[in-house]
Design a protein around this motif. Structure first.
Motif, mmCIF file in Angstrom:
data_model
loop_
_atom_site.group_PDB
_atom_site.id
_atom_site.type_symbol
_atom_site.label_atom_id
_atom_site.label_comp_id
_atom_site.label_asym_id
_atom_site.label_seq_id
_atom_site.Cartn_x
_atom_site.Cartn_y
_atom_site.Cartn_z
ATOM 1 N N ARG A 293 1.581 -4.671 3.064
ATOM 2 C CA ARG A 293 3.012 -4.382 3.171
ATOM 3 C C ARG A 293 3.909 -5.552 2.773
ATOM 4 O O ARG A 293 5.093 -5.355 2.548
ATOM 5 N N SER B 196 9.823 6.928 4.155
ATOM 6 C CA SER B 196 9.270 5.822 4.924
ATOM 7 C C SER B 196 7.827 6.090 5.310
ATOM 8 O O SER B 196 6.964 5.235 5.188
ATOM 9 N N SER C 154 4.365 4.078 4.045
ATOM 10 C CA SER C 154 3.439 3.433 4.956
ATOM 11 C C SER C 154 2.060 4.072 4.913
ATOM 12 O O SER C 154 1.069 3.410 5.155
ATOM 13 N N ILE D 141 10.049 -3.287 7.472
ATOM 14 C CA ILE D 141 9.474 -3.084 6.137
ATOM 15 C C ILE D 141 10.214 -3.851 5.040
ATOM 16 O O ILE D 141 9.651 -4.149 3.995
#
Length: 150
Positions: A29, A17, A21, A126
């Motif tokens: 995103r 994760s 990012s 996300i």
């Protein structure tokens, strides 16, 4: 031993994760393919000239209707566009990132009705996108939820 495996799995997920990012600009995103909550539509969101756009890449067809490739934009108010295919059609245009997991000032086109709505898109997490289409005031809109495919 079992606790160790669980902790290792959690560390792996967190590192994946964080890696995702850190390598992806915050504004990007929403880029990817998204499946509607009703599982009847897939839209690919991409970036072009600083704006975010979305095109139809798949939708479910009733067996009594034509194939996906045969659907045309017959409800479009512009007669010159009524022969274009739904597949590959831009349905999200001109979204701009505002810095708060929100993309604004865009529009959403509904080929079922031929109507275009103002739009705001928010990244809930996300893998969850909330798309709000509205006319005039955002409070009078409708939300559609999408989940990341890729």
């Amino acid at each position: 031993m079992r606790l160790f495996k669980i902790l290792l799995f959690i560390v792996f997920l967190l590192s994946f994760s964080l890696s995702f990012s850190q390598n992806t600009p915050v504004s990007d995103r929403i880029i990817g393919t998204w499946f509607s909550e009703d599982k009847d539509l897939k839209v690919e969101i991409f970036k072009k000239n600083g704006h975010f756009l979305g095109k139809v890449v798949w939708f479910i067809c009733d067996p009594k209707t034509p194939n996906m490739e045969d659907f045309k934009d017959i409800e479009n108010p512009n007669p010159n566009l009524r022969n274009r295919s739904w597949l590959g059609m831009l349905v999200v245009e001109n979204l701009l990132f505002n810095g708060k997991d929100t993309w604004e000032n865009g529009s959403i086109y509904d080929p079922n009705t031929g109507r275009t709505y103002n739009s705001v898109v928010k990244l809930k997490d996300i893998n969850t996108l909330v798309v709000r289409g509205y006319w005039g005031f955002e409070i009078f809109g409708k939300n559609l939820v999408f989940h990341r495919v890729e």
